[in-house]
Design a protein around this motif. Structure first.
Motif, PDB file in Angstrom:
ATOM      1  N   THR A 122       0.878  -1.314  -0.067  1.00  0.00           N
ATOM      2  CA  THR A 122      -0.076  -0.191   0.027  1.00  0.00           C
ATOM      3  C   THR A 122       0.920   1.383  -0.133  1.00  0.00           C
ATOM      4  O   THR A 122       0.507   2.226  -0.712  1.00  0.00           O
ATOM      5  N   VAL A 123       1.843   1.405   0.801  1.00  0.00           N
ATOM      6  CA  VAL A 123       2.974   2.462   0.952  1.00  0.00           C
ATOM      7  C   VAL A 123       3.377   2.746  -0.601  1.00  0.00           C
ATOM      8  O   VAL A 123       3.529   3.827  -1.198  1.00  0.00           O
ATOM      9  N   THR A 124       3.823   1.506  -1.298  1.00  0.00           N
ATOM     10  CA  THR A 124       4.380   1.766  -2.654  1.00  0.00           C
ATOM     11  C   THR A 124       3.219   2.267  -3.504  1.00  0.00           C
ATOM     12  O   THR A 124       3.478   3.281  -4.454  1.00  0.00           O
ATOM     13  N   THR A 125       1.999   1.847  -3.509  1.00  0.00           N
ATOM     14  CA  THR A 125       0.887   2.476  -4.277  1.00  0.00           C
ATOM     15  C   THR A 125       0.767   4.058  -4.141  1.00  0.00           C
ATOM     16  O   THR A 125       0.605   4.687  -5.001  1.00  0.00           O
ATOM     17  N   ARG A 126       1.154   4.242  -2.744  1.00  0.00           N
ATOM     18  CA  ARG A 126       0.680   5.616  -2.582  1.00  0.00           C
ATOM     19  C   ARG A 126       1.981   6.600  -3.075  1.00  0.00           C
ATOM     20  O   ARG A 126       1.807   7.758  -3.514  1.00  0.00           O
ATOM     21  N   LEU A 127       3.067   6.030  -2.920  1.00  0.00           N
ATOM     22  CA  LEU A 127       4.184   6.667  -3.345  1.00  0.00           C
ATOM     23  C   LEU A 127       4.166   6.976  -4.818  1.00  0.00           C
ATOM     24  O   LEU A 127       4.487   7.909  -5.442  1.00  0.00           O
ATOM     25  N   ARG A 128       3.652   5.894  -5.507  1.00  0.00           N
ATOM     26  CA  ARG A 128       3.569   5.916  -6.887  1.00  0.00           C
ATOM     27  C   ARG A 128       2.609   6.763  -7.398  1.00  0.00           C
ATOM     28  O   ARG A 128       2.759   7.761  -8.153  1.00  0.00           O
ATOM     29  N   ASP A 129       1.385   7.239  -6.578  1.00  0.00           N
ATOM     30  CA  ASP A 129       0.436   7.934  -6.779  1.00  0.00           C
ATOM     31  C   ASP A 129       0.913   9.408  -6.468  1.00  0.00           C
ATOM     32  O   ASP A 129       0.540  10.462  -6.896  1.00  0.00           O
ATOM     33  N   ALA A 130       2.089   9.554  -5.840  1.00  0.00           N
ATOM     34  CA  ALA A 130       2.752  10.998  -5.376  1.00  0.00           C
ATOM     35  C   ALA A 130       3.462  11.129  -6.512  1.00  0.00           C
ATOM     36  O   ALA A 130       4.265  12.109  -6.561  1.00  0.00           O
ATOM     37  N   GLY A 131       3.996  10.029  -7.404  1.00  0.00           N
ATOM     38  CA  GLY A 131       4.575  10.387  -8.358  1.00  0.00           C
ATOM     39  C   GLY A 131       6.227  10.062  -8.280  1.00  0.00           C
ATOM     40  O   GLY A 131       7.192  10.380  -8.986  1.00  0.00           O
ATOM     41  N   MET A 132       6.601   9.474  -6.943  1.00  0.00           N
ATOM     42  CA  MET A 132       7.960   9.259  -6.782  1.00  0.00           C
ATOM     43  C   MET A 132       8.496   8.352  -7.523  1.00  0.00           C
ATOM     44  O   MET A 132       7.833   7.403  -8.212  1.00  0.00           O
ATOM     45  N   VAL A 133       9.952   8.230  -7.875  1.00  0.00           N
ATOM     46  CA  VAL A 133      10.635   7.374  -8.722  1.00  0.00           C
ATOM     47  C   VAL A 133      11.260   6.336  -8.019  1.00  0.00           C
ATOM     48  O   VAL A 133      12.164   6.637  -7.088  1.00  0.00           O
ATOM     49  N   PHE A 134      10.992   5.055  -8.015  1.00  0.00           N
ATOM     50  CA  PHE A 134      11.701   3.993  -7.102  1.00  0.00           C
ATOM     51  C   PHE A 134      12.965   3.646  -7.592  1.00  0.00           C
ATOM     52  O   PHE A 134      13.255   3.449  -8.817  1.00  0.00           O
ATOM     53  N   TRP A 135      13.958   3.746  -6.876  1.00  0.00           N
ATOM     54  CA  TRP A 135      15.403   3.523  -7.157  1.00  0.00           C
ATOM     55  C   TRP A 135      15.797   2.577  -6.111  1.00  0.00           C
ATOM     56  O   TRP A 135      16.087   2.913  -4.896  1.00  0.00           O
ATOM     57  N   GLY A 136      15.888   1.252  -6.507  1.00  0.00           N
ATOM     58  CA  GLY A 136      16.795   0.153  -5.731  1.00  0.00           C
ATOM     59  C   GLY A 136      16.105  -0.381  -4.650  1.00  0.00           C
ATOM     60  O   GLY A 136      14.855   0.040  -3.891  1.00  0.00           O
ATOM     61  N   ARG A 137      16.365  -1.582  -4.226  1.00  0.00           N
ATOM     62  CA  ARG A 137      15.891  -2.483  -3.120  1.00  0.00           C
ATOM     63  C   ARG A 137      17.006  -2.409  -2.075  1.00  0.00           C
ATOM     64  O   ARG A 137      18.046  -2.721  -2.268  1.00  0.00           O
ATOM     65  N   LEU A 138      16.980  -1.832  -0.832  1.00  0.00           N
ATOM     66  CA  LEU A 138      17.892  -1.578   0.135  1.00  0.00           C
ATOM     67  C   LEU A 138      18.108  -2.551   1.203  1.00  0.00           C
ATOM     68  O   LEU A 138      17.061  -3.301   1.743  1.00  0.00           O
ATOM     69  N   LEU A 184       6.037  11.455   5.072  1.00  0.00           N
ATOM     70  CA  LEU A 184       4.675  10.628   5.840  1.00  0.00           C
ATOM     71  C   LEU A 184       3.479  11.157   5.464  1.00  0.00           C
ATOM     72  O   LEU A 184       2.503  10.362   5.383  1.00  0.00           O
ATOM     73  N   GLN A 185       3.485  12.467   4.798  1.00  0.00           N
ATOM     74  CA  GLN A 185       2.159  12.694   4.243  1.00  0.00           C
ATOM     75  C   GLN A 185       1.695  11.863   3.079  1.00  0.00           C
ATOM     76  O   GLN A 185       0.262  11.556   3.147  1.00  0.00           O
ATOM     77  N   ALA A 186       2.716  11.352   2.234  1.00  0.00           N
ATOM     78  CA  ALA A 186       2.232  10.500   1.123  1.00  0.00           C
ATOM     79  C   ALA A 186       1.784   9.357   1.673  1.00  0.00           C
ATOM     80  O   ALA A 186       1.162   8.473   1.061  1.00  0.00           O
ATOM     81  N   ILE A 187       2.246   8.610   2.642  1.00  0.00           N
ATOM     82  CA  ILE A 187       1.769   7.338   3.079  1.00  0.00           C
ATOM     83  C   ILE A 187       1.049   7.200   4.160  1.00  0.00           C
ATOM     84  O   ILE A 187       0.514   6.008   4.470  1.00  0.00           O
ATOM     85  N   ALA A 188       0.707   8.325   5.063  1.00  0.00           N
ATOM     86  CA  ALA A 188      -0.246   8.180   6.004  1.00  0.00           C
ATOM     87  C   ALA A 188      -1.555   7.772   5.820  1.00  0.00           C
ATOM     88  O   ALA A 188      -2.113   8.204   4.684  1.00  0.00           O
ATOM     89  N   GLY A 189      -2.295   7.058   6.585  1.00  0.00           N
ATOM     90  CA  GLY A 189      -3.620   7.037   6.417  1.00  0.00           C
ATOM     91  C   GLY A 189      -4.156   5.491   6.512  1.00  0.00           C
ATOM     92  O   GLY A 189      -3.401   4.808   5.884  1.00  0.00           O
TER      93      GLY A 189
END
Lengths: 490, 490
Positions: free
Chosen positions: A109-125, A230-235
């Motif tokens: 769900t956090v991934t979906t929310r970050l996608r919805d915020a337009g963030m660019v996924f770079w790497g698995r840490l 936090l704003q992007a993923i909370a709720g």
């Protein structure tokens, strides 16, 4: 600000540059990739990365912005996720051999929310295997270094998330925190890390270690960055029934909102006893003095059941883990032993080969404490202790707004220093574990360096679901100091 | 020494819901393998369960139907064990706080003859709880394949007290339980589809002993008849062991209904330690009075209450039905509803006639056409009209059968059919009828003498020739009256 290289800029700065057109997401992502590759042989924070995917996401972001359809302040900014949070079509390993070849077919769900915020996924840490550890040395994939001293550990379990951020390989990362796994590495790497209230963020798509304690949270260079993330993923999320439907305020706006009365800050005496490194103690005292100078009221408080927290934690967390990790059995996905001939072989050999020793130790401990005849003595009592610890905090919050403690008793230790002594390693989380047992939000931010140049972290603990207050209290100190500008020399 | 059997049943019933117990993917039967799956069903890393309220509704309804106390909180536990049909390697179930406690199943034992109602008994229940079903293993030559379509289907487990005393009682218990559950719309209880499954705990003890004997658990009793036969076989087996001065071993046995034999599956030493603990992924859910009240309002009349009402004469809603009709109508909710609709229109004095038509003719036509009642064209109102036409003498029983066949096939109203086919009994032409009656009396001296000496049935011998003369279209009521009038006068 203009002197800072792109890879050490804050999310807030990058957001402005993207918004005013002086930076594209592709240029930023290229810079982040270049920096990652330049230092990765020394830092070893990444389990995997996908250059093409990142650049495609960045192009899409630039196209949106050009079309006047920006998804908001985070659109186009790269972020790295701890390798325990599912991203569709990307590897998801928990730094374990048992998931070495696993690719997630779905988004957390956090991934979906970050996608919805337009963030660019770079790497698995990188991380301690299944988030079990405090140094990232329990990873089955690589040993991550602390960017401030490559001979030392970055903390754990979200060591890759903290190290990549500190090393300038990413401007933002997510980790997960079960007993301190965001805050402790944030402290040891000189960055900001937030563990939100239990239930503030959906756990759907987070590989579970201890379900009643796990919480996803952001890392950033500043408290402001952490507020934006936090704003992007909370709720609340209807895929996680432990997520809580509390209102999500504007966290960034709350940072500078005027206060009606000064902060009342509680200093729990139990957190300043034996085992606290003197340089850490001094840095924290200086921070307390700073708060006093800002007009805060400082009160000594007591959290009397603190000494039982570690024991209760290791019973509850391992009990839940023993059950949560049962699904890794070599039947449906993940590692299956080549030697397996019978069903029991599949279980025994796949798990024997797939899990590392710390994971096995915790599964065995957790299995034991839940066994028939021992349940009441261990699990049942640990839950009672948990209630007492929660009550300690509730009582304290009757008289203070936030609680201030060191994040970790010592700065980053040497690689291998505590590997042979699990108990010594467990003590690295002594100041952070109580917060998870009580389900509270807490943040770690830098408050100085040792004479050897190692970062020191300060922890603020807040009331449940009062992240806005907590972040504001942290911001008051953070923005007045420039600790985040002390980037490592790599 | 005389022994008695002590039997307790554990019945698993799949609840008919659209989606599975803890995820939104559809529940269903007979679909291609592994198509009813998602990350939750497959226990992918990071997936979380979310409770399906419709399944909780269903079990509360079952509890109310069977007179259980419904717990104020619906709480979930994990039952830990490794088996490939259980994707998480734990099953989400209810351990120490089942949602329904107590209650009873009313059963009816076979009577001394088919038309005589047997004894009714109340079999107390221990508990009913909710859990999730497992997948299905298909063993083949090359290995075993797993189909997870069934995994995660809502399943309720109904546990009786060890209060059954014979295989017949167990049979009656299952019949009654099944009827109640189908009545409440909770499940279709199709044993062939695995929607209802039964395990039996069987022991014997000397009559008068309070202590329970060593119990044997019987598994794989996959039809109601096999439950009865398996239990009877097990009781006989245990008696034989006792008679041979042997020892009954606590074990699980597999009963093969086709061969009528059983074999040991595992002994008590191999019993699992399930390490139950509260599932931290699921919050307990409060079951308040309003929720229960809403569901109570949706409950149907209990089947045996309905049976008593159908058989009652003069009472509110009573139809004075004989047991032979009630025992066929009541177990089928749809059929009994259909009966009531028709009986209400026909009036109480004709209810039994309506019942006869349904049980004899309607059931036969349905079977012949191979369709369900819901697919039939004939309506309750049409049957009521038919019965009224017969009662009024407009239609003869024999021709009515013909009319019924047309009604069943076409759905037309009986009056229309009667007119179309010219089947109406001849409106009484008194003169002609009187001639035929006189001829019959003159030709049948013996019958006249018998009737006059008090033999009522002798009148039938006089009616036959009249009907023959009228080609079957005379109104039987008029024939009866005319004959009696003429005989009285002669």
């Amino acid at each position: 600000m203009s002197d800072t290289p792109l890879h050490f800029k804050t999310v807030a700065e990058l957001s402005s540059l993207l918004a005013n057109g002086s930076l594209t997401s592709v240029a930023l992502t290229e810079a982040v990739i270049t920096r990652t590759l330049a230092v990765e042989d020394r830092v070893q924070a990444f389990n995997s990365h996908d250059r093409e995917s990142a650049l495609n996401q960045a192009k899409a972001s630039d196209a949106r912005r050009a079309a006047g359809r920006s998804l908001g302040p985070l659109d186009g900014i790269p972020i790295g996720l701890k390798d325990v949070i599912a991203v569709r079509d990307q590897p998801l390993t928990a730094s374990s051999k048992i998931l070495a070849n696993f690719v997630s077919p779905y988004d957390a769900t956090v991934t979906t929310r970050l996608r919805d915020a337009g963030m660019v996924f770079w790497g698995r840490l990188n991380m301690d295997e299944f988030a079990m550890g405090s140094s990232t040395e329990n990873s089955a994939t690589r040993i991550t270094a602390n960017p401030h001293d490559l001979t030392r550990i970055p903390g754990g379990s979200s060591g890759g998330s903290a190290a990549a951020l500190a090393a300038g390989q990413l401007p933002a990362t997510l980790g997960s925190d079960t007993g301190g796994s965001i805050r402790q590495p944030a402290a040891l790497c000189g960055v900001v890390g937030l563990k939100p209230t239990y239930g503030r963020i959906s756990r759907y798509g987070l590989i579970a270690y201890a379900s009643s304690l796990d919480q996803i949270g952001p890392f950033g260079r500043t408290v402001e960055d952490v507020a934006m993330l936090l704003q992007a993923i909370a709720g609340a999320d209807d895929r996680d029934s432990t997520s809580f439907d509390a209102p999500v305020p504007d966290y960034r706006a709350a940072l500078s909102a005027p206060r009606e009365r000064p902060w009342r800050i509680g200093i729990p005496k139990e957190y300043f006893g034996a085992g606290l490194d003197p340089e850490v103690a001094t840095a924290v005292q200086n921070a307390i003095a700073h708060y006093r100078s800002l007009g805060a009221e400082i009160r000594e408080i007591s959290l009397p059941h603190t000494e039982y927290a570690l024991a209760a934690y290791y019973i509850i967390a391992t009990a839940e883990a023993s059950s949560n990790l049962a699904r890794f059995d070599g039947v449906r996905y993940g590692h299956r032993s080549r030697e397996a001939e019978t069903l029991l072989d599949i279980y025994f050999k796949s798990r024997a080969e797939g899990f590392g020793s710390e994971v096995k130790l915790r599964i065995i401990l957790g299995t034991y404490v839940l066994s028939s005849g021992y349940y009441d003595a261990y699990y049942g009592r640990a839950q009672k202790v948990r209630t007492l610890i929660r009550q300690d905090f509730t009582r304290a919050f009757g008289e203070v707004d936030v609680i201030l403690t060191p994040t970790a008793p010592t700065p980053a230790f040497k690689r291998g220093e505590k590997s042979a002594d699990p108990l010594a390693m467990y003590l690295a989380d002594i100041y952070t574990i109580g917060v998870n047992l009580a389900g509270l939000p807490a943040i770690s931010m830098p408050c100085g360096f040792t004479t050897a140049g190692l970062p020191i972290g300060l922890q603020l603990i807040g009331r449940p679901f009062a992240e806005a207050d907590l972040l504001a209290a942290a911001h008051a100190y953070d923005h007045a100091n420039d600790w985040s500008k002390h980037t490592p020399n790599l | 020494m005389n022994y008695e059997a002590v039997i307790g049943l554990e019945v698993h019933v799949q609840i008919k819901t659209r989606s599975k117990m803890f995820t939104r993917v559809a529940a269903g039967y007979g679909r291609p393998e592994n198509t009813l799956t998602d990350p939750v069903v497959l226990a992918l890393p990071g997936a979380l369960p979310v409770m399906n309220r419709a399944a909780v509704d269903a079990i509360i309804k079952a509890g109310l139907m069977l007179g259980c106390a419904v717990a104020p909180v619906c709480k979930w536990d994990r039952k830990n064990y490794f088996y490939p049909d259980s994707p998480k390697n734990y099953q989400i179930s209810q351990y120490d706080q089942p949602i329904c406690v107590g209650g009873a199943v009313e059963i009816e034992l076979p009577g001394s003859a088919r038309n005589i109602m047997g004894e009714h008994k109340s079999i107390p229940l221990t508990r009913i709880h909710l859990e999730e079903d497992v997948g299905k293993l298909n063993h083949g030559d090359g290995g075993s394949l797993i189909d997870y379509n069934r995994a995660g289907t809502p399943l309720m487990e109904i546990v009786s007290d060890p209060a059954l005393r014979s295989a017949e009682e167990a049979y009656a218990y299952l019949q009654s339980l099944r009827t109640s559950i189908i009545y409440a719309g909770i499940s279709d209880c199709d044993m062939e589809k695995g929607q209802l499954r039964c395990d039996a705990n069987v022991s014997i003890r000397p009559v008068g002993n309070k202590r329970l004997g060593t119990k044997v658990e019987l598994k794989n009793l996959n039809s109601i008849a096999f439950v009865r036969d398996g239990i009877a076989h097990e009781i006989a087996r245990q008696l034989a062991v006792m008679k041979a001065s042997g020892v009954i071993v606590q074990e699980t046995r597999d009963y093969d209904g086709l061969t009528g034999t059983s074999q040991s599956l595992r002994s008590k030493e191999m019993a699992h330690d399930y390490r139950y603990f509260p599932d931290p992924d699921l919050m307990p859910v409060k079951v308040d009075e309003a929720w229960k009240t809403r569901l109570a309002a949706e409950l149907p009349e209990r089947p045996f209450d309905k049976q008593r009402r159908f058989m009652a004469a003069g009472a509110e809603g009573g139809y004075a039905l004989p047991y032979t009709l009630a025992s066929v109508l009541v177990p089928d909710r749809e059929l009994s509803d259909w009966f009531e609709a028709a009986a209400k229109l026909a009036g109480p004095s004709l209810a039994q006639a309506v019942g006869n038509w349904i049980v004899n003719d309607l059931q036969r036509e349905l079977a012949a056409a191979g369709i369900a009642l819901s697919e039939a064209k004939i309506t309750p109102a049409a049957l009521a009209d038919l019965v009224k036409l017969i009662a009024a003498g407009t239609l003869l029983q024999n021709t009515a059968k013909e009319v019924f066949a047309v009604m069943f096939a076409s759905g037309e109203a009986p009056t229309a059919i009667v007119t179309q086919l010219g089947l109406a009994a001849t409106p009484t032409d008194t003169a002609e009828l009187e001639i035929w009656c006189r001829e019959s009396i003159a030709a049948n001296g013996k019958a006249v003498a018998e009737f006059k000496s008090g033999k009522e049935s002798a009148l039938n011998g006089l009616k036959g020739p009249v009907m023959k003369a009228a080609k079957g279209k005379a109104n039987p009521k008029a024939v009866d009256e005319t004959l009696r009038r003429l005989l009285a006068a002669s």
